[in-house]
Enzyme design. Structure first.
Site, PDB file in Angstrom:
ATOM      1  N   ASP A  29      50.115  -1.007  26.949  1.00  0.00           N
ATOM      2  CA  ASP A  29      48.675  -0.939  27.154  1.00  0.00           C
ATOM      3  C   ASP A  29      48.121  -0.036  26.052  1.00  0.00           C
ATOM      4  OD1 ASP A  29      46.630  -0.845  30.172  1.00  0.00           O
ATOM      5  OD2 ASP A  29      46.117  -1.123  28.075  1.00  0.00           O
TER       6      ASP A  29
HETATM    7  C1  GLC Z   1      42.749  -1.391  28.522  1.00  0.00           C
HETATM    8  C2  GLC Z   1      43.271  -1.931  29.846  1.00  0.00           C
HETATM    9  C3  GLC Z   1      44.011  -3.225  29.725  1.00  0.00           C
HETATM   10  C4  GLC Z   1      43.401  -4.052  28.597  1.00  0.00           C
HETATM   11  C5  GLC Z   1      43.705  -3.321  27.300  1.00  0.00           C
HETATM   12  C6  GLC Z   1      43.137  -4.057  26.083  1.00  0.00           C
HETATM   13  O1  GLC Z   1      42.969  -0.008  28.468  1.00  0.00           O
HETATM   14  O2  GLC Z   1      44.080  -1.041  30.613  1.00  0.00           O
HETATM   15  O3  GLC Z   1      43.907  -3.884  30.995  1.00  0.00           O
HETATM   16  O4  GLC Z   1      43.971  -5.348  28.582  1.00  0.00           O
HETATM   17  O5  GLC Z   1      43.209  -1.984  27.325  1.00  0.00           O
HETATM   18  O6  GLC Z   1      41.767  -4.071  26.123  1.00  0.00           O
END
Ligand code: GLC
Length: 736
Positions: free
Chosen positions: A265
């Site tokens: 993430d």
């Molecule tokens: C964010 C979220 C995740 C998302 C990623 C990309 O922090 O936790 O769900 O897909 O970043 O945007």
């Protein structure tokens, strides 16, 4: 490309080139005009042009023309012309926005989610995207956690059905096919168990609960063939997920059998330093690569350290090659080596975005996601009556979720716009009544771009006009609820009531006219004690998406009879949280009429939620008979049938959702008092009866047993078939 061609390509790649494939950056780093989506802390990367030329994938950038331009220029510089992957948070729609995932779960119709995901994939791939960071498979039992809006609720079985449906809708049988996109199941694992419902907080749970409840949704997405999985921000057993070797190697890739691309993430690898696990960036890179995390999202942790770690002999190059090969294989599954632009097509964008067919499907999904929580006979409304719409959502387009970042609220149909198509203009008024947010809260906390705080005098005048209109109306419809940014990422709340200023308006309107129906917009289960005491009707519409206004009017006028059911318990108050239906009985369970003092209960509130899992009313009444079983024993290789007769006792067609629950009464570990094992929607004409049958076999009775193996155990089982998780009448059978 064939496998051996990929292997040959890998052999030709330099070390720097291979490391570049593990790096993911926001797409706007390539172009100034790229629309910038920061969905996490922007750590201000200082990239060299070479870094940019070797990146393996980008996130947050959309648009056929822009993505083709970037891809073309990028591939000209990439030494082996390996194409970029374009990834984006397409959570519940691209341009045509569907109801938020929690609302979709309320339909109890996964096939609707599959249909909506197919549409989202067509729109997203036309816009040049290859991967959608969705479905979110996190189980959630705590409505304080803002991301509950992206989940499919508290039940592992229901969640699994929807996760599977979304993966199938996105990928189809071949993600290379036109209009198909790679799904990314997230957040692995257990992210929804954040302590105190506070986002990014510690997750601590016993391994039994983790495996029996929290892992099931991810398993469903992986079994459906998801091409990617995303790590979660939290720790599991005290180790951050993105560097948790046991979680990722033994469980994800071992037990669950995932062999696709694992992406961190946003900045989650680097954040293992802040967790106090990795001492520095180099250790973070080493720990994460050993755990099998293939892509580092939005930091240069891999870029800065992996090559050195290999050159120093700390990491074997084979470990890097394993990750690079998975990324190349994903690009190959998407057909990008043959066609690096996949479905990017400006004409297709114009044809597909928000087209009538897509809007129609979004409206259908929204209508079926609505849950009628209360109705003292004032719904559906008679459009000939004198109606006052009073509330901040009366004419408000912001009814998408905070994760509808590729959509645009301006494309939404408001309640007023839809109502004016149906209600007599001379007998209907539309008033805001009050702002969404209580002045003093919101602009800063919710990072609102535009100051949304009216002055005290403006609020007084709004309310005065509203109360006058309410007094003159036959019926008042009050579209109330949370601001859409009060749920979603980094949007946890300790107070889960609707904003105070709206409760005040509701109280004052009811004083001048008791005939009030509330239309509720929210991204989480709320404490609705006051609303349910004051209003004669409550229609839960969640965050209904682009066609929200039309769908709401369809239901308010009775054109469509509501059929949604709660995918999550609505607590009596926040002090009751976590409250969920599939709990253990404990050794001192409380029950109605129990006078024993030493029982598991509160002194000041009931144990039961205000509205239970699976609950939802209709404009008609259904009668469901007690369940009947074809046998009272079940052999390991046999099956039995459980049947009920359901009758529409009312005067209008309606749809009931029959829910099959089973309890394993005694086992080598304590078992939930009941578990959802099946559901089915049944539409009946007035007076019509139908016999409905569910098949039960031994596979449905398997669980993580006391010896750590998965299977069933002989013994007594109870069966309910009802219209919510609160059914009383059951039948028993014995598994032999
Ligand atoms: C964010 C979220 C995740 C998302 C990623 C990309 O922090 O936790 O769900 O897909 O970043 O945007």
């Amino acid at each position: 490309m064939e496998k051996q061609q990929l292997e040959a390509l890998l052999k030709e790649m330099s070390l720097e080139e291979k490391v570049g494939q593990l790096f993911q950056i926001i797409g706007y780093y390539y172009v100034e005009e790229g629309k910038k989506f920061i969905t996490g802390p922007d750590s201000g990367l200082n990239l060299s042009d070479e870094n940019g030329a070797l990146t393996g994938s980008v996130l947050g950038l959309q648009g056929a023309e822009l993505s083709k331009k970037i891809q073309k220029e990028y591939m000209e510089h990439q030494p082996h012309h390996i194409p970029l992957l374009f990834m984006m948070d397409v959570i519940h729609g691209m341009k045509t926005i569907f109801p938020a995932p929690l609302a979709q779960a309320a339909t109890f119709e996964p096939e609707l989610t599959k249909e909506g995901s197919e549409i989202a994939a067509k729109e997203a791939t036309a816009a040049g995207l290859h991967v959608a960071f969705s479905p979110m498979a996190d189980l959630v039992r705590d409505p304080r956690w803002g991301r509950v809006v992206e989940s499919f609720g508290e039940d592992p079985y229901l969640s699994s059905c929807f996760v599977k449906a979304q993966v199938e809708g996105f990928q189809g049988s071949d993600m290379k096919a036109p209009g198909k996109i790679c799904a990314c199941v997230k957040h692995f694992a257990g992210y929804g168990g954040a302590e105190a419902g506070r986002d990014y907080n510690t997750v601590s749970m016993d391994s039994h609960t983790f495996q029996e409840f929290y892992l099931k949704g991810y398993q469903a997405g992986i079994d459906a063939g998801a091409g990617m999985v995303m790590t979660s921000f939290n720790t599991i057993d005290g180790i951050p997920a993105s560097t948790n070797h046991h979680l990722m190697r033994d469980i994800l890739r071992g037990e669950l059998g995932f062999d696709g691309v694992l992406i961190s993430d946003f900045a989650a690898i680097k954040e293992t330093i802040a967790h106090g696990y990795s001492e520095n960036g180099e250790k973070a890179a080493e720990n994460a690569l050993r755990a099998g995390v293939d892509i580092d999202m939005m930091t240069t942790t891999y870029l800065d350290h992996v090559a050195d770690l290999i050159q120093k002999g700390v990491l074997k190059e084979e470990l890097l090659d394993e990750s690079v090969m998975r990324i190349l294989e994903l690009k190959n599954r998407l057909g990008l080596f043959e066609n690096p632009y996949k479905d990017a097509d400006e004409e297709k964008e114009k044809e597909l975005f928000l087209c009538q067919e897509h809007r129609k499907t979004a409206r259908k999904a929204a209508v079926r996601s609505f849950v009628l929580l209360k109705n003292d006979g004032i719904l559906p409304v008679d459009t000939e009556k004198k109606i006052a719409f009073i509330g901040p959502y009366t004419d408000r387009k912001e009814m998408l979720s905070s994760w509808a970042i590729t959509g645009d609220a301006k494309d939404s149909v408001t309640i007023r716009e839809a109502a004016e198509e149906v209600f007599a203009s001379d007998r209907t008024v539309y008033l805001q009544g009050c702002p969404v947010l209580t002045p003093g809260f919101g602009t800063a906390q919710l990072r609102l771009e535009v100051e949304e705080e009216p002055s005290e005098e403006e609020c007084r005048q709004m309310k005065e006009k509203a109360l006058k209109a309410a007094a003159e109306a036959d019926l008042v419809i009050m579209p109330l609820g949370e601001h859409f940014k009060e749920s979603g990422e980094a949007a946890s709340k300790a107070n889960i009531e609707i904003p105070e200023i709206q409760l005040e308006l509701l109280e004052e309107v009811v004083r001048v006219n008791p005939n009030v129906a509330v239309v509720l917009f929210n991204g989480r289960p709320l404490d609705l004690r006051k609303v349910s005491r004051l209003a004669k009707a409550i229609l839960e519409v969640w965050l209904p998406g682009t066609e929200g206004g039309h769908a709401i009017i369809d239901v308010l006028t009775g054109k469509i009879n509501p059929s949604g059911k709660l995918p999550m318990s609505f607590p009596y108050c926040v002090g009751q949280v976590p409250v969920y239906y599939n709990a253990y009985s404990t050794g001192r369970s409380d029950f109605k009429g129990c006078t024993d003092h030493f029982r598991s209960r509160y002194l000041d509130i009931p144990n039961e939620p205000l509205y239970p899992f699976g609950y939802g009313l209709s404009y008609t009444e259904f009668e469901i008979s007690a369940p009947e079983l074809t046998e009272d024993t079940l052999s390991a290789d046999g099956s039995l049938e459980a049947s009920v007769t359901v009758t529409n006792k009312g005067t209008r067609q309606g749809t009931e959702t029959l829910q099959l629950y089973i309890q394993d009464v005694f086992a080598s570990v304590v078992r939930p008092v009941k578990e959802l094992k099946g559901f089915r929607k049944v539409t009946l004409e007035p007076g019509e009866s139908r016999r409905e049958t569910f098949r039960i076999d031994e596979t449905m009775l398997r669980f993580l047993r006391g010896d750590g193996t998965v299977g069933s155990e002989p013994g007594t089982f109870r069966v309910w078939i009802g219209n919510s998780s609160v059914g009383k009448e059951f039948e028993e059978f014995t598994l032999l």
